[in-house]
Design a protein around this motif. Structure first.
Motif, PDB file in Angstrom:
ATOM      1  N   ASN A 144      52.571 -29.701  28.955  1.00 40.49           N
ATOM      2  CA  ASN A 144      51.453 -29.895  29.886  1.00 40.49           C
ATOM      3  C   ASN A 144      50.138 -29.304  29.389  1.00 40.49           C
ATOM      4  OD1 ASN A 144      52.985 -31.281  31.820  1.00 40.49           O
ATOM      5  ND2 ASN A 144      53.761 -29.370  32.652  1.00 40.49           N
ATOM      6  N   LYS A 145      50.028 -29.061  28.107  1.00 37.70           N
ATOM      7  CA  LYS A 145      48.793 -28.486  27.566  1.00 37.70           C
ATOM      8  C   LYS A 145      47.654 -29.486  27.690  1.00 37.70           C
ATOM      9  CE  LYS A 145      48.665 -29.817  22.750  1.00 37.70           C
ATOM     10  NZ  LYS A 145      47.429 -30.556  22.931  1.00 37.70           N
ATOM     11  N   TRP A 182      46.854 -22.944  23.295  1.00 40.11           N
ATOM     12  CA  TRP A 182      47.343 -23.066  24.664  1.00 40.11           C
ATOM     13  C   TRP A 182      48.330 -21.942  24.982  1.00 40.11           C
ATOM     14  CZ3 TRP A 182      46.560 -24.483  29.338  1.00 40.11           C
ATOM     15  CH2 TRP A 182      47.592 -24.771  30.230  1.00 40.11           C
ATOM     16  N   PHE A 183      49.276 -21.697  24.078  1.00 41.54           N
ATOM     17  CA  PHE A 183      50.236 -20.618  24.308  1.00 41.54           C
ATOM     18  C   PHE A 183      49.565 -19.248  24.229  1.00 41.54           C
ATOM     19  CE2 PHE A 183      53.618 -23.690  24.256  1.00 41.54           C
ATOM     20  CZ  PHE A 183      54.612 -23.097  25.011  1.00 41.54           C
ATOM     21  N   GLU A 184      48.520 -19.125  23.427  1.00 40.65           N
ATOM     22  CA  GLU A 184      47.750 -17.877  23.408  1.00 40.65           C
ATOM     23  C   GLU A 184      47.113 -17.640  24.774  1.00 40.65           C
ATOM     24  OE1 GLU A 184      43.916 -15.777  21.186  1.00 40.65           O
ATOM     25  OE2 GLU A 184      44.497 -17.805  20.624  1.00 40.65           O
ATOM     26  N   ILE A 205      46.951 -14.578  29.740  1.00 38.68           N
ATOM     27  CA  ILE A 205      46.832 -14.500  31.201  1.00 38.68           C
ATOM     28  C   ILE A 205      48.020 -13.726  31.777  1.00 38.68           C
ATOM     29  CG2 ILE A 205      46.912 -15.843  33.345  1.00 38.68           C
ATOM     30  CD1 ILE A 205      45.328 -18.049  31.807  1.00 38.68           C
ATOM     31  N   GLN A 206      49.212 -14.049  31.329  1.00 40.03           N
ATOM     32  CA  GLN A 206      50.402 -13.384  31.853  1.00 40.03           C
ATOM     33  C   GLN A 206      50.351 -11.889  31.551  1.00 40.03           C
ATOM     34  OE1 GLN A 206      53.287 -11.715  30.775  1.00 40.03           O
ATOM     35  NE2 GLN A 206      54.201 -11.838  32.812  1.00 40.03           N
ATOM     36  N   TYR A 207      49.994 -11.539  30.322  1.00 37.00           N
ATOM     37  CA  TYR A 207      49.952 -10.129  29.917  1.00 37.00           C
ATOM     38  C   TYR A 207      48.900  -9.358  30.720  1.00 37.00           C
ATOM     39  CZ  TYR A 207      49.983  -6.053  26.834  1.00 37.00           C
ATOM     40  OH  TYR A 207      50.097  -4.775  26.329  1.00 37.00           O
ATOM     41  N   ALA A 249      46.306 -23.283  33.184  1.00 38.47           N
ATOM     42  CA  ALA A 249      47.266 -22.300  32.669  1.00 38.47           C
ATOM     43  C   ALA A 249      47.809 -21.437  33.805  1.00 38.47           C
ATOM     44  CB  ALA A 249      46.603 -21.424  31.604  1.00 38.47           C
ATOM     45  N   TYR A 250      46.938 -21.006  34.685  1.00 38.60           N
ATOM     46  CA  TYR A 250      47.347 -20.183  35.822  1.00 38.60           C
ATOM     47  C   TYR A 250      48.364 -20.942  36.676  1.00 38.60           C
ATOM     48  CZ  TYR A 250      46.920 -16.894  39.702  1.00 38.60           C
ATOM     49  OH  TYR A 250      47.185 -15.963  40.684  1.00 38.60           O
ATOM     50  N   GLN A 251      48.071 -22.205  36.952  1.00 38.34           N
ATOM     51  CA  GLN A 251      48.987 -23.044  37.742  1.00 38.34           C
ATOM     52  C   GLN A 251      50.341 -23.171  37.045  1.00 38.34           C
ATOM     53  OE1 GLN A 251      47.966 -27.206  37.813  1.00 38.34           O
ATOM     54  NE2 GLN A 251      49.097 -27.538  39.709  1.00 38.34           N
ATOM     55  N   GLN A 252      50.341 -23.408  35.727  1.00 31.32           N
ATOM     56  CA  GLN A 252      51.595 -23.538  34.982  1.00 31.32           C
ATOM     57  C   GLN A 252      52.395 -22.243  35.014  1.00 31.32           C
ATOM     58  OE1 GLN A 252      52.889 -26.405  33.348  1.00 31.32           O
ATOM     59  NE2 GLN A 252      51.339 -27.277  34.693  1.00 31.32           N
TER      60      GLN A 252
END
Length: 173
Positions: free
Chosen positions: A112-113, A122-124, A129-131, A163-166
């Motif tokens: 979904n990028k 995208w993974f960065e 965001i998660q970190y 990204a936040y939504q994913q």
């Protein structure tokens, strides 16, 4: 550094598990050849650990490009030295259904990028965001401001929101 091998030529599980995780999420072998591929390796490993994969021996700390583990980088180089053996073991071992179910949201995040971002970037963004959100009670807007402060290149609100939504869908936030 070379991998620890078991007497019959099999590569140790410390290499096989990260290899299988990466291959399940990304759909290809990990590579040391290009910086962006090493970056992708780091972010996939970090996020896999966050969803509960048994990678507790790797400590990820904040670095210029987000969560980073030097020990996890060493694993990548060991994998690169043992690719043939890993492919042989891959024929006999795979991730069980439970592990695949745990990792599926990460695979879907990759699928979904945004079309205008590379997979490593995208993974960065996802991992950063998660970190940065770990242990905080920030609103999405506050988290976006924090992300911009640490990583000004991620100033696109549309990319952040996606990204936040994913990450929310994948239960990583």
């Amino acid at each position: 550094m070379s991998a620890t091998k078991i007497n019959d030529g099999k590569v140790a599980v410390e290499l096989l598990l990260p290899f299988l995780i990466y291959k399940f999420i990304i759909g290809s072998d990990p590579s040391t050849g290009e910086y962006n591929m090493r970056l992708l390796w780091q972010k996939v490993g970090y996020l896999a650990k966050q969803v509960g994969m048994p990678l507790s021996e790797y400590q990820f700390k904040w670095y210029l490009r987000g969560p980073y583990s030097s020990a996890y980088t060493s694993v990548l180089y060991d994998i690169d030295q043992n690719t043939n053996e890993l492919h042989e073991q891959e024929k006999q071992f795979n991730l069980n259904d439970t592990a695949q179910a745990v990792l599926l949201p990460l695979k879907e995040m990759g699928n979904n990028k945004p079309s205008d971002m590379s997979l490593p970037i995208w993974f960065e963004l996802l991992a950063s965001i998660q970190y940065l959100n770990k242990g905080s009670k920030l609103t999405p807007d506050e988290l976006f401001i924090k992300l911009e402060r640490y990583k000004p290149q991620f100033n696109n609100k549309y990319h952040f929101d996606l990204a936040y939504q994913q990450l929310k869908i994948g239960k990583l936030l």
